[in-house]
Design a protein around this motif. Structure first.
Motif, PDB file in Angstrom:
ATOM      1  N   PHE A   1      64.360 -19.626  -6.215  1.00 13.43           N
ATOM      2  CA  PHE A   1      64.679 -19.770  -7.631  1.00 13.43           C
ATOM      3  C   PHE A   1      66.014 -20.457  -7.893  1.00 13.43           C
ATOM      4  O   PHE A   1      67.011 -20.180  -7.218  1.00 13.43           O
ATOM      5  CB  PHE A   1      64.693 -18.392  -8.303  1.00 13.43           C
ATOM      6  CG  PHE A   1      63.421 -17.631  -8.108  1.00 13.43           C
ATOM      7  CD1 PHE A   1      62.264 -17.999  -8.777  1.00 13.43           C
ATOM      8  CD2 PHE A   1      63.351 -16.562  -7.223  1.00 13.43           C
ATOM      9  CE1 PHE A   1      61.079 -17.323  -8.586  1.00 13.43           C
ATOM     10  CE2 PHE A   1      62.176 -15.866  -7.020  1.00 13.43           C
ATOM     11  CZ  PHE A   1      61.032 -16.251  -7.708  1.00 13.43           C
ATOM     12  N   ASP A   2      66.001 -21.322  -8.907  1.00 13.27           N
ATOM     13  CA  ASP A   2      67.241 -21.914  -9.392  1.00 13.27           C
ATOM     14  C   ASP A   2      67.975 -20.946 -10.314  1.00 13.27           C
ATOM     15  O   ASP A   2      69.202 -20.980 -10.402  1.00 13.27           O
ATOM     16  CB  ASP A   2      66.941 -23.212 -10.147  1.00 13.27           C
ATOM     17  CG  ASP A   2      66.269 -24.244  -9.260  1.00 13.27           C
ATOM     18  OD1 ASP A   2      66.951 -24.787  -8.371  1.00 13.27           O
ATOM     19  OD2 ASP A   2      65.058 -24.481  -9.434  1.00 13.27           O
ATOM     20  N   LYS A   3      67.210 -20.107 -10.996  1.00 12.41           N
ATOM     21  CA  LYS A   3      67.791 -19.098 -11.864  1.00 12.41           C
ATOM     22  C   LYS A   3      66.972 -17.818 -11.786  1.00 12.41           C
ATOM     23  O   LYS A   3      65.736 -17.868 -11.719  1.00 12.41           O
ATOM     24  CB  LYS A   3      67.835 -19.572 -13.330  1.00 12.41           C
ATOM     25  CG  LYS A   3      68.855 -20.687 -13.605  1.00 12.41           C
ATOM     26  CD  LYS A   3      68.875 -21.057 -15.075  1.00 12.41           C
ATOM     27  CE  LYS A   3      69.942 -22.108 -15.365  1.00 12.41           C
ATOM     28  NZ  LYS A   3      71.317 -21.577 -15.190  1.00 12.41           N
ATOM     29  N   VAL A   4      67.661 -16.682 -11.797  1.00 10.21           N
ATOM     30  CA  VAL A   4      67.018 -15.372 -11.903  1.00 10.21           C
ATOM     31  C   VAL A   4      67.484 -14.783 -13.225  1.00 10.21           C
ATOM     32  O   VAL A   4      68.656 -14.454 -13.394  1.00 10.21           O
ATOM     33  CB  VAL A   4      67.403 -14.454 -10.728  1.00 10.21           C
ATOM     34  CG1 VAL A   4      66.769 -13.072 -10.903  1.00 10.21           C
ATOM     35  CG2 VAL A   4      66.985 -15.074  -9.399  1.00 10.21           C
ATOM     36  N   ILE A   5      66.558 -14.687 -14.171  1.00 10.96           N
ATOM     37  CA  ILE A   5      66.884 -14.306 -15.545  1.00 10.96           C
ATOM     38  C   ILE A   5      66.256 -12.958 -15.870  1.00 10.96           C
ATOM     39  O   ILE A   5      65.080 -12.724 -15.574  1.00 10.96           O
ATOM     40  CB  ILE A   5      66.381 -15.374 -16.531  1.00 10.96           C
ATOM     41  CG1 ILE A   5      67.171 -16.678 -16.334  1.00 10.96           C
ATOM     42  CG2 ILE A   5      66.497 -14.888 -17.975  1.00 10.96           C
ATOM     43  CD1 ILE A   5      66.631 -17.841 -17.142  1.00 10.96           C
ATOM     44  N   VAL A   6      67.033 -12.083 -16.459  1.00 13.95           N
ATOM     45  CA  VAL A   6      66.520 -10.801 -16.938  1.00 13.95           C
ATOM     46  C   VAL A   6      66.337 -10.882 -18.447  1.00 13.95           C
ATOM     47  O   VAL A   6      67.263 -11.264 -19.176  1.00 13.95           O
ATOM     48  CB  VAL A   6      67.464  -9.640 -16.564  1.00 13.95           C
ATOM     49  CG1 VAL A   6      67.047  -8.352 -17.271  1.00 13.95           C
ATOM     50  CG2 VAL A   6      67.461  -9.432 -15.055  1.00 13.95           C
ATOM     51  N   SER A   7      65.135 -10.554 -18.906  1.00 14.21           N
ATOM     52  CA  SER A   7      64.834 -10.505 -20.335  1.00 14.21           C
ATOM     53  C   SER A   7      64.898  -9.054 -20.786  1.00 14.21           C
ATOM     54  O   SER A   7      64.035  -8.249 -20.433  1.00 14.21           O
ATOM     55  CB  SER A   7      63.437 -11.078 -20.609  1.00 14.21           C
ATOM     56  OG  SER A   7      63.052 -10.827 -21.955  1.00 14.21           O
ATOM     57  N   THR A   8      65.936  -8.724 -21.538  1.00 13.78           N
ATOM     58  CA  THR A   8      66.126  -7.350 -21.984  1.00 13.78           C
ATOM     59  C   THR A   8      66.658  -7.316 -23.408  1.00 13.78           C
ATOM     60  O   THR A   8      67.240  -8.294 -23.892  1.00 13.78           O
ATOM     61  CB  THR A   8      67.086  -6.586 -21.045  1.00 13.78           C
ATOM     62  OG1 THR A   8      67.151  -5.213 -21.454  1.00 13.78           O
ATOM     63  CG2 THR A   8      68.481  -7.189 -21.081  1.00 13.78           C
ATOM     64  N   ASP A   9      66.448  -6.177 -24.051  1.00 17.11           N
ATOM     65  CA  ASP A   9      67.004  -5.941 -25.388  1.00 17.11           C
ATOM     66  C   ASP A   9      68.180  -4.983 -25.318  1.00 17.11           C
ATOM     67  O   ASP A   9      68.705  -4.577 -26.348  1.00 17.11           O
ATOM     68  CB  ASP A   9      65.915  -5.336 -26.287  1.00 17.11           C
ATOM     69  CG  ASP A   9      65.396  -4.007 -25.734  1.00 17.11           C
ATOM     70  OD1 ASP A   9      65.270  -3.884 -24.495  1.00 17.11           O
ATOM     71  OD2 ASP A   9      65.129  -3.082 -26.526  1.00 17.11           O
ATOM     72  N   ASP A  10      68.593  -4.633 -24.114  1.00 14.19           N
ATOM     73  CA  ASP A  10      69.542  -3.538 -23.908  1.00 14.19           C
ATOM     74  C   ASP A  10      70.796  -4.044 -23.192  1.00 14.19           C
ATOM     75  O   ASP A  10      70.706  -4.591 -22.093  1.00 14.19           O
ATOM     76  CB  ASP A  10      68.843  -2.450 -23.072  1.00 14.19           C
ATOM     77  CG  ASP A  10      69.665  -1.203 -22.900  1.00 14.19           C
ATOM     78  OD1 ASP A  10      70.635  -1.232 -22.114  1.00 14.19           O
ATOM     79  OD2 ASP A  10      69.331  -0.193 -23.533  1.00 14.19           O
ATOM     80  N   GLN A  11      71.970  -3.816 -23.793  1.00 11.31           N
ATOM     81  CA  GLN A  11      73.203  -4.345 -23.216  1.00 11.31           C
ATOM     82  C   GLN A  11      73.549  -3.658 -21.897  1.00 11.31           C
ATOM     83  O   GLN A  11      74.098  -4.295 -20.985  1.00 11.31           O
ATOM     84  CB  GLN A  11      74.371  -4.190 -24.200  1.00 11.31           C
ATOM     85  CG  GLN A  11      75.638  -4.916 -23.771  1.00 11.31           C
ATOM     86  CD  GLN A  11      75.436  -6.408 -23.589  1.00 11.31           C
ATOM     87  OE1 GLN A  11      74.945  -7.084 -24.495  1.00 11.31           O
ATOM     88  NE2 GLN A  11      75.801  -6.940 -22.416  1.00 11.31           N
ATOM     89  N   ASP A  12      73.248  -2.379 -21.754  1.00 13.57           N
ATOM     90  CA  ASP A  12      73.532  -1.694 -20.484  1.00 13.57           C
ATOM     91  C   ASP A  12      72.726  -2.310 -19.348  1.00 13.57           C
ATOM     92  O   ASP A  12      73.241  -2.507 -18.233  1.00 13.57           O
ATOM     93  CB  ASP A  12      73.206  -0.196 -20.598  1.00 13.57           C
ATOM     94  CG  ASP A  12      74.188   0.553 -21.482  1.00 13.57           C
ATOM     95  OD1 ASP A  12      75.304   0.040 -21.700  1.00 13.57           O
ATOM     96  OD2 ASP A  12      73.839   1.648 -21.966  1.00 13.57           O
ATOM     97  N   ILE A  13      71.445  -2.611 -19.605  1.00 15.55           N
ATOM     98  CA  ILE A  13      70.619  -3.254 -18.589  1.00 15.55           C
ATOM     99  C   ILE A  13      71.173  -4.639 -18.285  1.00 15.55           C
ATOM    100  O   ILE A  13      71.244  -5.062 -17.115  1.00 15.55           O
ATOM    101  CB  ILE A  13      69.148  -3.343 -19.046  1.00 15.55           C
ATOM    102  CG1 ILE A  13      68.543  -1.935 -19.142  1.00 15.55           C
ATOM    103  CG2 ILE A  13      68.323  -4.211 -18.090  1.00 15.55           C
ATOM    104  CD1 ILE A  13      67.126  -1.907 -19.679  1.00 15.55           C
ATOM    105  N   ALA A  14      71.591  -5.352 -19.316  1.00 20.68           N
ATOM    106  CA  ALA A  14      72.166  -6.690 -19.121  1.00 20.68           C
ATOM    107  C   ALA A  14      73.398  -6.625 -18.221  1.00 20.68           C
ATOM    108  O   ALA A  14      73.582  -7.455 -17.319  1.00 20.68           O
ATOM    109  CB  ALA A  14      72.520  -7.302 -20.467  1.00 20.68           C
ATOM    110  N   ASP A  15      74.245  -5.623 -18.450  1.00 17.23           N
ATOM    111  CA  ASP A  15      75.468  -5.501 -17.649  1.00 17.23           C
ATOM    112  C   ASP A  15      75.143  -5.226 -16.182  1.00 17.23           C
ATOM    113  O   ASP A  15      75.758  -5.807 -15.277  1.00 17.23           O
ATOM    114  CB  ASP A  15      76.349  -4.382 -18.210  1.00 17.23           C
ATOM    115  CG  ASP A  15      76.934  -4.724 -19.573  1.00 17.23           C
ATOM    116  OD1 ASP A  15      76.949  -5.917 -19.940  1.00 17.23           O
ATOM    117  OD2 ASP A  15      77.368  -3.784 -20.284  1.00 17.23           O
ATOM    118  N   VAL A  16      74.176  -4.331 -15.929  1.00 21.59           N
ATOM    119  CA  VAL A  16      73.785  -4.026 -14.551  1.00 21.59           C
ATOM    120  C   VAL A  16      73.161  -5.256 -13.899  1.00 21.59           C
ATOM    121  O   VAL A  16      73.447  -5.573 -12.736  1.00 21.59           O
ATOM    122  CB  VAL A  16      72.797  -2.834 -14.523  1.00 21.59           C
ATOM    123  CG1 VAL A  16      72.208  -2.664 -13.122  1.00 21.59           C
ATOM    124  CG2 VAL A  16      73.500  -1.555 -14.956  1.00 21.59           C
ATOM    125  N   ALA A  17      72.326  -5.969 -14.639  1.00 18.29           N
ATOM    126  CA  ALA A  17      71.649  -7.143 -14.092  1.00 18.29           C
ATOM    127  C   ALA A  17      72.655  -8.205 -13.651  1.00 18.29           C
ATOM    128  O   ALA A  17      72.527  -8.780 -12.560  1.00 18.29           O
ATOM    129  CB  ALA A  17      70.685  -7.721 -15.129  1.00 18.29           C
TER     130      ALA A  17
END
Length: 231
Positions: A42-58
């Protein structure tokens, strides 16, 4: 470019905060991110989330979170295809020239980089729209039974009752780990379980749905056993 999209909404009800709940020393989502990065696909690994805590961990584990998912596709009724189409469209609008996409579930601690590579190879070398993880049923599905409202038993396929097990066709099911696909196939929301798809077959001991607390306990025990056997 090739991108991995990891759907990870924050509203899990049966296992609260499931996507970032600690699993053998790491947040659950970390296993998917690390496998994607290790695969080199992958050139990019993107997380699709609505949650800032999940975004921070990702982002802590190496993924990108370039947008927060809109609420309209972050509820219990949003489908994986809805989430994938939104993320792909966002990437295209941002100027990314996307060739292949992998939907990689956040709750797939048994996923391996080699399996992701195998899926990518199938998508590249076969005339297919999707390549996804699957495994075999441990028991002949032709012998499945059902119970009516009174608990009385009947067979789904009574004509198969006397057929020898070794003569019954083997059946497979989605392993719930990853789905490689052409960007257009996701955008057009084509059916994955169709003749235009191929399966990457995984051993049953590396497949476990994690939807309930009982599933979680089984997955942790299985993970421990796999670590001991180093398989």
């Amino acid at each position: 470019m090739n991108i991995a999209i990891i759907p990870a909404r924050g509203g899990s009800k049966r296992i609260p905060r499931k996507n970032i709940k600690p699993f053998h020393g790491k947040p659950m989502i970390a296993y998917s991110i690390e496998a994607a990065i290790a695969s080199g696909c992958f050139d990019k690994v993107i997380v699709s989330t609505d949650d800032q805590d999940i975004a921070d961990v990702a982002t802590q584990y190496g993924a990108e979170v370039p947008f927060l998912r809109p609420a309209k596709i972050a509820d219990d009724y949003a489908t994986t295809m809805d989430v994938m189409a939104h993320a792909i469209q966002w990437c295209q609008d941002a100027g990314f020239n996307i060739e292949a996409v992998c939907c990689l579930y956040a709750t797939a601690p048994f996923v391996q980089a080699a399996d992701l590579k195998a899926g990518y190879q199938l998508l590249n070398t076969e005339n297919v729209q999707f390549a996804f993880s699957a495994t075999s049923f441990p028991f002949p599905i032709q012998r499945a039974i059902k119970l009516d409202a009174n608990g009385a038993v009947s067979m789904f396929s009574p004509e198969q009752e006397q057929v020898r097990s070794q003569d019954l066709e083997e059946a497979y099911h989605d392993a719930g780990q990853f789905y490689w696909g052409k960007a257009s196939a996701f955008l057009n929301k084509l059916s994955i379980f169709s003749p235009h798809s191929k399966a990457v077959l995984l051993p049953r001991h590396r497949v476990q749905d994690i939807d309930t607390p009982e599933d979680w306990d089984i997955a942790e025990s299985l993970f421990s056993a796999l670590k001991l056997s180093n398989k």
